[in-house]
Design a protein around this motif. Structure first.
Motif, mmCIF file in Angstrom:
data_model
loop_
_atom_site.group_PDB
_atom_site.id
_atom_site.type_symbol
_atom_site.label_atom_id
_atom_site.label_comp_id
_atom_site.label_asym_id
_atom_site.label_seq_id
_atom_site.Cartn_x
_atom_site.Cartn_y
_atom_site.Cartn_z
ATOM 1 N N GLU A 1 0.828 -1.194 0.000
ATOM 2 C CA GLU A 1 0.000 0.000 0.000
ATOM 3 C C GLU A 1 0.870 1.255 0.000
ATOM 4 O O GLU A 1 0.588 2.201 -0.717
ATOM 5 C CB GLU A 1 -0.944 -0.024 1.208
ATOM 6 N N LEU A 2 1.925 1.237 0.815
ATOM 7 C CA LEU A 2 2.814 2.389 0.885
ATOM 8 C C LEU A 2 3.509 2.630 -0.454
ATOM 9 O O LEU A 2 3.646 3.770 -0.897
ATOM 10 C CB LEU A 2 3.842 2.184 1.995
ATOM 11 N N ALA A 3 3.928 1.553 -1.115
ATOM 12 C CA ALA A 3 4.568 1.687 -2.431
ATOM 13 C C ALA A 3 3.589 2.281 -3.435
ATOM 14 O O ALA A 3 3.961 3.132 -4.249
ATOM 15 C CB ALA A 3 5.068 0.333 -2.906
ATOM 16 N N ARG A 4 2.332 1.850 -3.392
ATOM 17 C CA ARG A 4 1.324 2.399 -4.296
ATOM 18 C C ARG A 4 1.129 3.893 -4.035
ATOM 19 O O ARG A 4 1.108 4.700 -4.962
ATOM 20 C CB ARG A 4 -0.002 1.654 -4.144
ATOM 21 N N CYS A 5 1.033 4.272 -2.780
ATOM 22 C CA CYS A 5 0.845 5.685 -2.418
ATOM 23 C C CYS A 5 2.012 6.552 -2.878
ATOM 24 O O CYS A 5 1.828 7.731 -3.178
ATOM 25 C CB CYS A 5 0.663 5.830 -0.911
ATOM 26 N N ASN A 6 3.207 5.959 -2.935
ATOM 27 C CA ASN A 6 4.391 6.709 -3.352
ATOM 28 C C ASN A 6 4.702 6.566 -4.842
ATOM 29 O O ASN A 6 5.732 7.046 -5.307
ATOM 30 C CB ASN A 6 5.599 6.277 -2.518
ATOM 31 N N GLY A 7 3.828 5.886 -5.577
ATOM 32 C CA GLY A 7 3.994 5.772 -7.018
ATOM 33 C C GLY A 7 5.131 4.871 -7.463
ATOM 34 O O GLY A 7 5.651 5.037 -8.564
ATOM 35 N N VAL A 8 5.536 3.905 -6.638
ATOM 36 C CA VAL A 8 6.639 3.015 -7.009
ATOM 37 C C VAL A 8 6.243 1.540 -6.978
ATOM 38 O O VAL A 8 7.105 0.665 -7.035
ATOM 39 C CB VAL A 8 7.881 3.249 -6.109
ATOM 40 N N ALA A 9 4.961 1.260 -6.904
ATOM 41 C CA ALA A 9 4.503 -0.129 -6.797
ATOM 42 C C ALA A 9 4.986 -0.979 -7.970
ATOM 43 O O ALA A 9 5.242 -2.175 -7.804
ATOM 44 C CB ALA A 9 2.984 -0.184 -6.684
ATOM 45 N N ASP A 10 5.162 -0.381 -9.141
ATOM 46 C CA ASP A 10 5.619 -1.134 -10.311
ATOM 47 C C ASP A 10 7.102 -1.497 -10.229
ATOM 48 O O ASP A 10 7.588 -2.288 -11.020
ATOM 49 C CB ASP A 10 5.340 -0.346 -11.590
ATOM 50 N N ARG A 11 7.833 -0.950 -9.250
ATOM 51 C CA ARG A 11 9.266 -1.214 -9.127
ATOM 52 C C ARG A 11 9.603 -2.112 -7.943
ATOM 53 O O ARG A 11 10.765 -2.361 -7.675
ATOM 54 C CB ARG A 11 10.015 0.113 -8.998
ATOM 55 N N ILE A 12 8.598 -2.600 -7.238
ATOM 56 C CA ILE A 12 8.826 -3.417 -6.057
ATOM 57 C C ILE A 12 8.196 -4.787 -6.254
ATOM 58 O O ILE A 12 7.076 -4.883 -6.732
ATOM 59 C CB ILE A 12 8.236 -2.740 -4.800
ATOM 60 N N GLN A 13 8.947 -5.819 -5.889
ATOM 61 C CA GLN A 13 8.415 -7.176 -5.923
ATOM 62 C C GLN A 13 8.447 -7.742 -4.514
ATOM 63 O O GLN A 13 9.491 -7.738 -3.870
ATOM 64 C CB GLN A 13 9.254 -8.069 -6.826
ATOM 65 N N ILE A 14 7.319 -8.204 -4.066
ATOM 66 C CA ILE A 14 7.242 -8.869 -2.769
ATOM 67 C C ILE A 14 6.842 -10.305 -3.053
ATOM 68 O O ILE A 14 5.828 -10.556 -3.686
ATOM 69 C CB ILE A 14 6.221 -8.185 -1.836
ATOM 70 N N LYS A 15 7.689 -11.222 -2.607
ATOM 71 C CA LYS A 15 7.447 -12.632 -2.893
ATOM 72 C C LYS A 15 7.437 -13.416 -1.602
ATOM 73 O O LYS A 15 7.550 -12.850 -0.523
ATOM 74 C CB LYS A 15 8.531 -13.156 -3.833
ATOM 75 N N GLY A 16 7.379 -14.715 -1.709
ATOM 76 C CA GLY A 16 7.385 -15.593 -0.536
ATOM 77 C C GLY A 16 8.765 -15.718 0.056
ATOM 78 O O GLY A 16 9.600 -14.825 -0.072
#
Length: 139
Positions: A1-16
Motif C-alpha cells: 500500500e505504501l509503495a502504491r501511495c508513493n507511485g513506485v509499486a511497479d518497481r517493487i516485488q514482494i514474494k514468498g
C-alpha cells in the motif's frame, strides 16, 4: 500500500520465502535489484557471494542480527573486495519523528504508544550495513 501511495509499486516485488535458490534465480534475471535484507538472523546463511557470485554486484541494505553470530565481521569480510560498506545504527524514536498531525494527536491524548510503536520495542540499537558495489556489471 505504501509503495502504491508513493507511485513506485511497479518497481517493487514482494514474494514468498527467499532461499539461496530463489535469490539465485532473481539475480540471474538480468536485473540488479536493491536487496533490503531484514531476515532475523538469516543474513549469514543467505548472503554468501561464494555461493551466489552475483551478490558482488548488488546494492544491499542489511539489518544485522548479532545475538548468536558476529554477522558484521562475517559479512564485512565477504563483501570487503566488492562493496563500499557504511555502517548505520538505529536510534530511539522521539516525538519529532512523528508527522506533525500525529504528533499533535499524540500530545493531546497524552499517548506514548505511537512513539513506542515506532521503536519496534527493540531492547537495543540495531546495526545496518549499507553496501554499495564498487563496480557494476558490463551491459
Amino acid at each position: 500500500e505504501l509503495a502504491r501511495c508513493n507511485g513506485v509499486a511497479d518497481r517493487i516485488q514482494i514474494k514468498g520465502a527467499c532461499t539461496s535458490e530463489t535469490l539465485a534465480l532473481e539475480l540471474l534475471s538480468g536485473r540488479t535489484p536493491l536487496l533490503l535484507v531484514d531476515i532475523e538472523g538469516g543474513e549469514i546463511a543467505l548472503l554468501d557471494p561464494g555461493r551466489l557470485p552475483a551478490l558482488r554486484n548488488c546494492p544491499m541494505l542489511i539489518e544485522l542480527h548479532e545475538d548468536q553470530h558476529p554477522a558484521a565481521d562475517i559479512l564485512r569480510a565477504r563483501f570487503f573486495d566488492s562493496h563500499d560498506i557504511t555502517e548505520r545504527w538505529t536510534r530511539p524514536r522521539t516525538w519529532r519523528d512523528l508527522p506533525p498531525l500525529l504528533r499533535a494527536v499524540a500530545r493531546l491524548t497524552g499517548s506514548r504508544r505511537l512513539v513506542n510503536a515506532m521503536s519496534e520495542a527493540r531492547p537495543k540499537p540495531m546495526r545496518w550495513f549499507h553496501c554499495v558495489p564498487r563496480s557494476t556489471p558490463a551491459a
